[in-house]
Design a protein around this motif. Structure first.
Motif, PDB file in Angstrom:
ATOM      1  N   LYS A 187       0.805  -1.073   0.117  1.00  8.93           N
ATOM      2  CA  LYS A 187      -0.024  -0.003  -0.094  1.00  8.93           C
ATOM      3  C   LYS A 187       0.971   1.285   0.048  1.00  8.93           C
ATOM      4  O   LYS A 187       0.536   2.066  -0.747  1.00  8.93           O
ATOM      5  CB  LYS A 187      -1.020   0.152   1.212  1.00  8.93           C
ATOM      6  CG  LYS A 187      -1.984   1.232   1.343  1.00  8.93           C
ATOM      7  CD  LYS A 187      -2.917   1.117   2.224  1.00  8.93           C
ATOM      8  CE  LYS A 187      -3.942   2.047   2.421  1.00  8.93           C
ATOM      9  NZ  LYS A 187      -3.353   3.422   2.575  1.00  8.93           N
ATOM     10  N   LYS A 209      -8.281   6.092  -6.992  1.00  9.98           N
ATOM     11  CA  LYS A 209      -7.844   7.257  -6.645  1.00  9.98           C
ATOM     12  C   LYS A 209      -6.696   8.072  -7.435  1.00  9.98           C
ATOM     13  O   LYS A 209      -6.564   9.408  -6.984  1.00  9.98           O
ATOM     14  CB  LYS A 209      -7.910   7.747  -5.194  1.00  9.98           C
ATOM     15  CG  LYS A 209      -8.958   6.955  -4.398  1.00  9.98           C
ATOM     16  CD  LYS A 209      -8.834   7.165  -2.848  1.00  9.98           C
ATOM     17  CE  LYS A 209      -9.910   6.491  -1.969  1.00  9.98           C
ATOM     18  NZ  LYS A 209      -9.548   6.441  -0.719  1.00  9.98           N
ATOM     19  N   GLU A 250      -7.095  -3.505  -1.349  1.00 10.43           N
ATOM     20  CA  GLU A 250      -6.750  -2.392  -0.755  1.00 10.43           C
ATOM     21  C   GLU A 250      -5.869  -1.475  -1.475  1.00 10.43           C
ATOM     22  O   GLU A 250      -5.769  -0.274  -1.610  1.00 10.43           O
ATOM     23  CB  GLU A 250      -6.153  -2.565   0.722  1.00 10.43           C
ATOM     24  CG  GLU A 250      -5.506  -1.315   1.613  1.00 10.43           C
ATOM     25  CD  GLU A 250      -4.678  -1.808   2.731  1.00 10.43           C
ATOM     26  OE1 GLU A 250      -4.711  -1.150   3.781  1.00 10.43           O
ATOM     27  OE2 GLU A 250      -4.160  -2.729   2.640  1.00 10.43           O
ATOM     28  N   GLU A 261       0.950   3.873  -3.042  1.00 11.79           N
ATOM     29  CA  GLU A 261       1.060   5.448  -2.948  1.00 11.79           C
ATOM     30  C   GLU A 261       2.182   6.184  -3.386  1.00 11.79           C
ATOM     31  O   GLU A 261       1.920   7.216  -4.061  1.00 11.79           O
ATOM     32  CB  GLU A 261       0.810   5.699  -1.408  1.00 11.79           C
ATOM     33  CG  GLU A 261      -0.451   5.292  -0.809  1.00 11.79           C
ATOM     34  CD  GLU A 261      -0.571   5.543   0.805  1.00 11.79           C
ATOM     35  OE1 GLU A 261       0.722   5.669   1.392  1.00 11.79           O
ATOM     36  OE2 GLU A 261      -1.513   5.133   1.350  1.00 11.79           O
ATOM     37  N   GLU A 319      -7.607   0.083  -4.524  1.00 13.67           N
ATOM     38  CA  GLU A 319      -8.275   1.254  -4.103  1.00 13.67           C
ATOM     39  C   GLU A 319      -7.344   2.397  -4.236  1.00 13.67           C
ATOM     40  O   GLU A 319      -7.831   3.771  -4.539  1.00 13.67           O
ATOM     41  CB  GLU A 319      -8.785   1.253  -2.587  1.00 13.67           C
ATOM     42  CG  GLU A 319      -9.789   2.359  -2.141  1.00 13.67           C
ATOM     43  CD  GLU A 319     -11.073   2.165  -3.062  1.00 13.67           C
ATOM     44  OE1 GLU A 319     -11.709   3.365  -2.894  1.00 13.67           O
ATOM     45  OE2 GLU A 319     -11.571   1.174  -3.527  1.00 13.67           O
ATOM     46  N   VAL A 320      -6.182   2.317  -3.771  1.00 13.90           N
ATOM     47  CA  VAL A 320      -5.224   3.434  -3.806  1.00 13.90           C
ATOM     48  C   VAL A 320      -5.246   3.893  -5.451  1.00 13.90           C
ATOM     49  O   VAL A 320      -5.298   4.973  -5.750  1.00 13.90           O
ATOM     50  CB  VAL A 320      -3.877   2.895  -3.622  1.00 13.90           C
ATOM     51  CG1 VAL A 320      -2.731   4.217  -3.873  1.00 13.90           C
ATOM     52  CG2 VAL A 320      -3.879   2.591  -2.076  1.00 13.90           C
TER      53      VAL A 320
END
Length: 262
Positions: A13, A219, A212, A17, A215-216
């Motif tokens: 994750k 966006k 998870e 990012e 989902e990053v």
């Protein structure tokens, strides 16, 4: 650089990012006693900023911390190559900011990158003018200050930080120093490292294709891209394939890479 234990590596994750934004800030990962020692030394240092790394034991001790080494290994591997470093100083009430620039981006690598670590030995609140970055700009290659005519781009972000925080920046991200409106001098130490190996599967790749993480990427749209937001997102998805070492994982919009046979 010696190998670190897996739990010190960046998570999937965290790396996602970074892939999306071009930077990752790890807050307060350096113990306060080291921050205090570094801050005191920086205030008293009379040498050249480019020599600080070579002359300071405390700054090298900070970058030997397992949690810091784990982040570096996740970006550039176990044997990173020193490129350069500098202790940047913005004096109190220095009200002139830098122009937007990317650091010497004359680069033929499609997805390989250098990592730049920005270490804050003291609190750097917004009014102190911590480094301004444009999230998502790292894959838009430009030549150094060719973007200097731009100012106040929608979505830009100051790296507001507490003491002991380190921002890890892709070498291609658009950024600039900001005015310091306070009565205190601002210090930030920058270390740039080149990869010592191919930058694939260097982080903790557990769950790299998890909901998870996906989902990053959902966006991964930056307002400054305008009509090219999806083009930028597809580039980010390609970057993720490179970082994961999996040329089939597809986090692109509506599976565009797979639909195009890529």
């Amino acid at each position: 650089m010696s190998n670190v234990e897996k739990h010190h590596l960046l998570t999937a994750k965290q790396m996602a990012e970074f892939a999306v934004n071009g930077f990752l800030k790890l807050d307060e990962i350096v113990p306060q006693e080291l921050n205090e020692a570094a801050y005191k030394e920086q205030r008293e240092y009379k040498g050249h900023g480019g020599q600080y790394w070579h002359e300071s034991k405390v700054i090298r001790d900070i970058f030997e911390l397992p949690q810091v080494k784990g982040a570096i290994q996740s970006f550039v591997g176990r044997s990173p190559i020193y490129d350069h470093s500098f202790m940047h100083i913005v004096r109190a009430k220095h009200l002139k900011g830098q122009i937007y620039h990317a650091d010497s981006v004359i680069d033929t690598r499609p997805f390989g990158f250098d990592i730049q670590a920005f270490y804050f030995s003291h609190d750097a609140p917004d009014e102190m003018g911590p480094t301004l970055v444009l999230p998502g700009s790292h894959l838009r290659k430009v030549s150094n200050a060719s973007i200097g005519r731009y100012k106040n781009i929608v979505g830009q972000k100051r790296l507001v930080s507490k003491a002991g925080s380190i921002g890890f920046l892709h070498h291609g991200i658009w950024h600039c120093a900001q005015p310091n409106f306070t009565d205190e001098t601002r210090y930030v130490f920058k270390l740039r490292l080149r990869p010592g190996q191919e930058q694939r599967s260097l982080f903790n790749t557990d769950d790299y294709d998890s909901p998870e993480v996906r989902e990053v990427f959902k966006k991964a749209y930056h307002p400054w891209c305008g009509d090219e937001a999806r083009v930028n997102q597809i580039q980010t998805a390609k970057f993720w394939r490179y970082l994961c070492g999996d040329d089939k994982v597809d986090t692109s919009f509506e599976g565009a890479l797979t639909r195009m046979g890529l």
